[in-house]
Every structure is written in C-alpha cells, then in structure tokens.
Design a protein around this motif. Structure first.
Motif, PDB file in Angstrom:
ATOM      1  N   LEU A  28      42.005  14.292  46.447  1.00 29.08           N
ATOM      2  CA  LEU A  28      42.156  15.190  45.288  1.00 29.08           C
ATOM      3  C   LEU A  28      41.292  16.437  45.451  1.00 29.08           C
ATOM      4  O   LEU A  28      41.738  17.573  45.226  1.00 29.08           O
ATOM      5  N   THR A  29      40.047  16.203  45.879  1.00 28.99           N
ATOM      6  CA  THR A  29      39.113  17.336  46.016  1.00 28.99           C
ATOM      7  C   THR A  29      39.652  18.352  47.017  1.00 28.99           C
ATOM      8  O   THR A  29      39.709  19.556  46.742  1.00 28.99           O
ATOM      9  N   VAL A  30      40.067  17.842  48.194  1.00 27.65           N
ATOM     10  CA  VAL A  30      40.588  18.752  49.221  1.00 27.65           C
ATOM     11  C   VAL A  30      41.855  19.446  48.713  1.00 27.65           C
ATOM     12  O   VAL A  30      42.026  20.658  48.877  1.00 27.65           O
ATOM     13  N   SER A  31      42.700  18.691  48.016  1.00 30.25           N
ATOM     14  CA  SER A  31      43.950  19.269  47.527  1.00 30.25           C
ATOM     15  C   SER A  31      43.669  20.370  46.519  1.00 30.25           C
ATOM     16  O   SER A  31      44.268  21.462  46.571  1.00 30.25           O
ATOM     17  N   VAL A  32      42.719  20.093  45.606  1.00 34.34           N
ATOM     18  CA  VAL A  32      42.404  21.095  44.563  1.00 34.34           C
ATOM     19  C   VAL A  32      41.852  22.358  45.217  1.00 34.34           C
ATOM     20  O   VAL A  32      42.265  23.482  44.907  1.00 34.34           O
ATOM     21  N   SER A  33      40.906  22.163  46.189  1.00 34.59           N
ATOM     22  CA  SER A  33      40.305  23.327  46.873  1.00 34.59           C
ATOM     23  C   SER A  33      41.385  24.135  47.576  1.00 34.59           C
ATOM     24  O   SER A  33      41.454  25.368  47.430  1.00 34.59           O
ATOM     25  N   ASN A  34      42.245  23.392  48.324  1.00 36.47           N
ATOM     26  CA  ASN A  34      43.304  24.098  49.062  1.00 36.47           C
ATOM     27  C   ASN A  34      44.232  24.854  48.119  1.00 36.47           C
ATOM     28  O   ASN A  34      44.595  26.004  48.379  1.00 36.47           O
ATOM     29  N   PHE A  35      44.558  24.183  47.019  1.00 34.42           N
ATOM     30  CA  PHE A  35      45.475  24.820  46.071  1.00 34.42           C
ATOM     31  C   PHE A  35      44.862  26.106  45.523  1.00 34.42           C
ATOM     32  O   PHE A  35      45.489  27.160  45.455  1.00 34.42           O
ATOM     33  N   TYR A  36      43.592  26.011  45.178  1.00 34.26           N
ATOM     34  CA  TYR A  36      42.910  27.160  44.580  1.00 34.26           C
ATOM     35  C   TYR A  36      42.826  28.324  45.581  1.00 34.26           C
ATOM     36  O   TYR A  36      43.144  29.457  45.267  1.00 34.26           O
ATOM     37  N   THR A 134      46.453  49.504  57.757  1.00 37.60           N
ATOM     38  CA  THR A 134      47.126  48.180  57.770  1.00 37.60           C
ATOM     39  C   THR A 134      46.129  47.036  57.986  1.00 37.60           C
ATOM     40  O   THR A 134      46.433  45.877  57.724  1.00 37.60           O
ATOM     41  N   LEU A 135      44.971  47.369  58.500  1.00 36.07           N
ATOM     42  CA  LEU A 135      43.966  46.310  58.744  1.00 36.07           C
ATOM     43  C   LEU A 135      43.311  45.898  57.424  1.00 36.07           C
ATOM     44  O   LEU A 135      42.451  46.587  56.910  1.00 36.07           O
ATOM     45  N   VAL A 136      43.770  44.797  56.866  1.00 37.95           N
ATOM     46  CA  VAL A 136      43.237  44.309  55.583  1.00 37.95           C
ATOM     47  C   VAL A 136      42.458  42.997  55.854  1.00 37.95           C
ATOM     48  O   VAL A 136      42.910  42.155  56.615  1.00 37.95           O
ATOM     49  N   GLY A 137      41.304  42.871  55.290  1.00 37.62           N
ATOM     50  CA  GLY A 137      40.504  41.625  55.463  1.00 37.62           C
ATOM     51  C   GLY A 137      40.924  40.577  54.436  1.00 37.62           C
ATOM     52  O   GLY A 137      40.444  40.589  53.306  1.00 37.62           O
ATOM     53  N   ASP A 138      41.861  39.790  54.842  1.00 37.73           N
ATOM     54  CA  ASP A 138      42.297  38.733  53.887  1.00 37.73           C
ATOM     55  C   ASP A 138      42.408  37.352  54.561  1.00 37.73           C
ATOM     56  O   ASP A 138      43.284  36.563  54.295  1.00 37.73           O
ATOM     57  N   GLU A 139      41.468  37.150  55.496  1.00 33.88           N
ATOM     58  CA  GLU A 139      41.458  35.827  56.162  1.00 33.88           C
ATOM     59  C   GLU A 139      40.713  34.816  55.268  1.00 33.88           C
ATOM     60  O   GLU A 139      39.647  35.128  54.754  1.00 33.88           O
ATOM     61  N   SER A 140      41.301  33.642  55.153  1.00 32.13           N
ATOM     62  CA  SER A 140      40.615  32.648  54.310  1.00 32.13           C
ATOM     63  C   SER A 140      39.638  31.810  55.162  1.00 32.13           C
ATOM     64  O   SER A 140      39.901  31.544  56.317  1.00 32.13           O
ATOM     65  N   ASP A 141      38.535  31.459  54.558  1.00 33.78           N
ATOM     66  CA  ASP A 141      37.545  30.612  55.253  1.00 33.78           C
ATOM     67  C   ASP A 141      37.155  29.473  54.304  1.00 33.78           C
ATOM     68  O   ASP A 141      36.429  29.679  53.333  1.00 33.78           O
ATOM     69  N   ILE A 142      37.724  28.318  54.615  1.00 38.07           N
ATOM     70  CA  ILE A 142      37.562  27.191  53.669  1.00 38.07           C
ATOM     71  C   ILE A 142      36.118  26.724  53.560  1.00 38.07           C
ATOM     72  O   ILE A 142      35.687  26.170  52.563  1.00 38.07           O
TER      73      ILE A 142
END
Ligand code: ADP
Length: 603
Positions: A28-36, A134-142
C-alpha cells in the motif's frame, strides 16, 4: 511450552497475520507513493506541455515584458495555481534566476527551497545556458524527499526558471496514516488470531487430547468405554477408527489370553515336563511335571546351562531350523529322562523349548522283557537238552541197555516234559493275566473253607516230608467275594512253597483272621527262609533264591508272580511280614467285598 498444539496454532496464526499485514502495508505504501508521484508529474506535464502549451507561451511572453517581467510571471502562475495543484503549503511555485537558479519570487518564502539544487533545476539551468527551451527538468526521483519540475522560460533576453516544488508532506502524511491503520489492523488481527487459536484448539485440540487420553487408557489395558464421536470430520473418523482398533485389540488380546490359559492348563496338568528358555538361555517357564522330574526346585534365575548345559549346547539348538529338533537323555537320580529340544520363533524374540519325558519305566520294562525272554529260553533249554540227551542215549543204545536204566531214562524224559508243560502253562496263565484276558469268576464264599480245603490238599505232601502242617481257624471268618479257584491257587502256591523250602520234619503253621473289611491268611514255616536281599525280588518272574534247589523241587520261579497277579486283580496284597527266627511268613490280604472295595496297592 511451544510443543503444545495450541501454542503452535497461536504462533502460526500470529506469524500469518503479521506477515500478511507487513506485505499489505509495504504494498500500500509503495502504491500510494507511486500514485502520488505519477499524478504530480502527470499534472505538470498536462500544464506545461500538450494542450496547455499556450501557458508556456504566456510565460515566455511575460518573461519578455520590459517593465515587470517577474510580476507578470507571478500573475500568470497565480492564475494557474489551481491547475498546478499549488496549495502554498506542500506545493509551491518559484520563479528562479535562469542562469544561477537564484531565488526571485515564490508562492511561499525562500526557505522552502532546498539548499542543494536538484537535478531537475540543474537541467533547466543547463537549458538556459544552451538556449534550448525544450530541455525541461522533470525527471522523477523516488528516493528524494521532494518532487520538482524546473521549466526554463526565456523571452526578451531574460531567462527564468519556473520551479514547482512539492515537499511530499501529503504522501508522507498519507503513509503515516496508512501505517497507523495497518498497525491497528495488525493488533485487531493478532487479537482475532489469538481468539481463533482458542476456538481452533477447542474444536481440534480438544478432541485430539481426548483421543490421546483414550489411547493412554487402552495402552494401560483398560478397554472399557468407547470414545464419543463428536464430529463427522477427520477427527471424528479418527475417533471411530480408534474405537474399532481398540475393539479389535481387545478381541485379539482376549483370544491370546484364552490361548495362554489353555496352554497354562495344559502345561500344568500334562505328565511330560516342559521347560522354556529365552534366546539368552534364561528360564521363562517350567511346569510342575518338569520340577518333579528334575528333582529340584527350578527358580526364575535358573539358566539353560545350569539345567541342561551338560546335555546339549544351547547355541546349537538355537541354530536349528524349525521344525527340526534335537533329542538327548538325562539321568536324574535313578530316573532316565528323554529330552526333546527345539527352538521356537526367530532367534531374537524366540528361545528354546524342552519337553522332558520320563522313560525310566519304559527302560525298566524293556529290561524286564529282555530278561524275561532270556529266562524263558534258559528255563526251556535245560529240560529240552536233558530230554534230547536221554532220548539220544536210548536211541544209540538200540535196545542194548538194561531195562531198568532205560525206564529211569524214560522217567527223566517224562519229568522234564512235565516241567516244560508246567512252565508253559504258568507262562500262559501269566500272559493271560497280563493281557487282562483271564476274567475273574467272582462268587461269595467262606474264606475259612478255602483255607481248609487247600490245607487238606497239601496234607499228604507235608506228611511225606515229615512236616507238621497245622491250621488254627479263628472263631469266625467272614464270607468274601472273589474268584475261589484262583485264590485257592494262590494259597496252594504259598503253602506249597512253605513245604518245599522247609527241610524235612519242619513246622508249617497256617493262621487266619479278619479286620474291618479285610481278611488275611499267614503261612508260617521254620524252613530255610528268604535272605534279606532277596525279599524284594521273590515276586519277580523266574526269580529264585536258590535255582538248583528250586528246580530240584520242581519250581519254575513263576508261582509267586502268578499269585501276586491274581491277588492284585482282587485288589489285595501278598507280602512278607517280619518273621522271628529261621523260616518265612507269607501273608495274603484280601478285601472282603471283592475287587471293587479297594485296599492300598501291594508294596
Ligand atoms: P518256585 O516255583 O521256584 O517255588 P515261586 O515264585 O513260588 O517259585 O518262589 C520264588 C522263590 O522264592 C523260590 O524259588 C524260593 O527261593 C523263594 N521262596 C518262596 N517261598 C519260600 C519259603 N516259604 N521259604 C523260603 N523260600 C521261599
């Protein structure tokens, strides 16, 4: 403690619930984090690209504003705050300097910015340096404890970075909430599992415990009462099967007990001895007959070697293959025992069984038979030799012999022939008595009359020898039941012997009397007497104290044997009572009532 099924069940349930909750919690925790995280980047992508690309164009336009580009930018961002999800608490927008990434303006204050510039911010700065929008910083870091998007905005020679930062406080809060819910669920689950384990132990462990108690009862030999079958499940079936097994066991044990009792009774009453040893040679069983035969009390600590070690090696009997057996003989005192030794069962659980058979009488009988045949042959050979030699002499003489001598030879031949006839007749009588063919002709007659008649018959014979033969009858003698002629034969023999074995001119006194149920007759003489060593043998067949004297007087050595047989058939006794002075006394005792009214056997 953890050996009991109840504790094991509780532990298993606790482990199950805990591990289940841990897995569910983590998931659940991982799922909630990923979803968010996913929804954050989706939101940003929706705002900054695609359909809303005009928004970026507006921002660029605002950046090119010559008067107040930052204020303009702030206005546009403020207007779009809803779509950006800016809540001024967890998520804020920042307008940063395009080249340095330095703080210019934000929906919160500067302290909300992380000290270290993020990878996304550096990407955006890089875009400004390269003049590449075009270079936008939108990489996710979990792994980071924030989410950010840095969009380079260039216009009218100005360069800015629109930086959206979310400090993940919402997701952390959510996770904390989730953790608390999971912990509560875990505690409730644990309580339920403890409760369940109690219930389970009541429904499962309870019957198993009853079954165990039942098994212990049966193991202790108590077969009374069946275990109640309380369910139709496996435990119910097991209880039913257990009851059946106990019934079969009880029946089998009863059958075994029955067999054992039969065997015990057999061993107890059989005339043959039975001794059993285990495979180590220790005594297991010894019946009373064996005890008597071995002439010693056989105790529990007796071993094979103590009793039969000298007869046959124990290991050799154990090694025998059933149904083979070994045979041997053992002398105990004056008894001869025949032993049959055989192994029983396998070597580990079995042992050796010995059957003892007393063959002393058999051996004695065999000896007597041999002796008897030898005696008969000898007794007949002597007169036969005499007859033959006298007859041959007569034949050889061929009439050339004085008539007187010839007559004396013929007399001898006749005497010897009479002797042989006598022997053969006696043997025939004995054999009839032995075989039980000689039926007694019973009648009631006066005992005194029989004595008188036999005395009269011997009177002439006694007179010829110069004996004084007297019979002193008592005042009264009862009538007795018996075979008169055979009993007179006995009296004839006894009185005849007294006449024969008393030197001429002797005294023979006959007396008689009666006690309760018994009559007796004593024949007393003052003759040659019977030596002590011969007294026990004179009733044996062909036994004569002095063979020559007996033969001379026409004796066969069978008279007293026949007399004894007849007396014993009448259940009476013929014995030699103590005699004072030279001579012999022979006593005849008879039951008044005949053979059926018993007297103790002849000694
Ligand atoms: P037998 O035909 O030789 O007389 P019996 O069986 O009658 O045989 O007697 C057995 C032996 O017992 C006799 O040979 C004799 O030696 C002894 N015996 C029997 N009666 C007397 C007696 N009254 N006095 C001495 N010896 C006797």
């Amino acid at each position: 403690m953890f050996r009991s099924l109840h504790m094991k069940l509780t532990l298993i349930l606790l482990l199950l619930i805990t591990s289940l909750m841990a897995v569910v919690g983590a998931f659940l925790t991982v799922s909630v984090s990923n979803f968010y995280i996913n929804s954050f980047y989706q939101e940003m992508s929706d705002v900054f690209s695609g359909e809303n690309s005009s928004f970026v164009a507006d921002l660029r336009g605002a950046a090119g504003d010559s008067e107040d580009p930052v204020g303009h930018l702030a206005e546009i961002l403020e207007a779009k705050a809803g779509s950006l999800g800016v809540d001024y608490r967890t998520r804020n927008y920042f307008v940063l300097d395009g080249e340095t990434g330095g703080y210019i303006l934000s929906s919160a204050d500067e302290s909300a910015l992380p000290r270290q510039q993020s990878a996304n911010l550096l990407t955006a700065r890089n875009a400004v340096v390269q003049q590449d929008e075009t270079l936008v910083g939108d990489e996710s870091d979990i792994t980071a404890d924030f989410m950010d998007v840095a969009v380079p905005i260039m216009g009218g020679g100005n360069a800015y970075i629109i930086y959206i930062l979310d400090n993940k406080a919402t997701v952390s809060g959510l996770n904390t909430q989730l953790f608390l819910i999971i912990m509560q669920a875990l505690i409730i689950g644990l309580l339920i599992s403890i409760l369940l384990s109690f219930l389970l132990s009541k429904t499962m462990v309870g019957p198993i415990e009853k079954l165990t108690a039942g098994a212990e009862r049966v193991a202790a030999g108590d077969f009374d009462g069946e275990l109640p079958i309380e369910s139709t499940d496996e435990i119910g079936i097991l209880t039913g099967t257990f009851n059946e097994m106990a019934d079969i066991l009880q029946a089998t044990l009863a059958a075994v007990e029955n067999e054992r009792n039969k065997l015990d009774t057999l061993f107890l009453h059989m005339t043959d001895g039975v001794v059993a040893f285990d495979h180590k040679g220790r005594l297991i069983h010894c019946n009373p007959a064996a005890n008597t035969m071995l002439q010693q009390p056989v105790y529990g600590d007796c071993t094979y070697d103590d009793l039969f070690g000298s007869v046959y090696p124990f290991q050799e009997i154990l090694a025998l293959q059933r149904p083979n057996h070994a045979e041997s003989e053992l002398l105990v005192g004056d008894r001869t025992l025949e032993l049959y030794l055989a192994p029983f069962s396998g070597q580990a659980s079995g042992g050796v069984l010995i059957v003892l058979h007393d063959v002393t009488e058999q051996h004695r009988n065999e000896e007597r038979r041999k002796e008897f045949v030898a005696n008969v042959s000898h007794e007949l050979r002597t007169p036969l030799t005499n007859v033959r030699s006298y007859a041959e002499t007569l034949l050889d003489a061929n009439g050339d012999i004085p008539q007187e001598t010839a007559n004396s030879f013929l007399d001898i031949i006749i005497t010897e022939t009479d002797r042989m006839t006598h022997i053969v007749q006696d043997l025939l009588t004995l054999s009839r008595l032995d075989a039980g063919d000689a039926e007694l002709v019973l009648s009631r007659f006066p005992f005194g009359d029989a004595i008188e008649s036999v005395t009269r018959a011997n009177a002439l014979n006694a007179k010829q020898r110069g004996h004084a033969l007297t019979y002193t009858p008592p005042e009264s003698l009862p009538l007795i039941v018996g075979d008169r002629s055979r009993l007179e034969q006995v009296m004839m023999n006894v009185i005849g012997n007294a006449i024969k074995y008393t030197p001429d001119g002797g005294h023979i006194r006959i007396s008689a009397g009666s006690t309760e149920g018994t009559v007796w007759m004593d024949v007393w003489d003052d003759g040659i007497g019977i030596p002590e060593k011969d007294r026990t043998h004179i009733f044996d067949r062909f036994y004569r104290v002095d063979k020559a004297r007996s033969r001379e007087s026409g004796g066969t050595g069978l008279g007293l044997s026949i007399a004894l047989e007849i007396v014993q058939r009448h259940q009476g006794r013929l014995l030699l009572p103590p005699h004072e002075g030279p001579g012999t006394t022979v006593r005849l005792e008879l039951p008044v009532g005949g053979p059926d009214s018993r007297l103790p056997a002849n000694d």
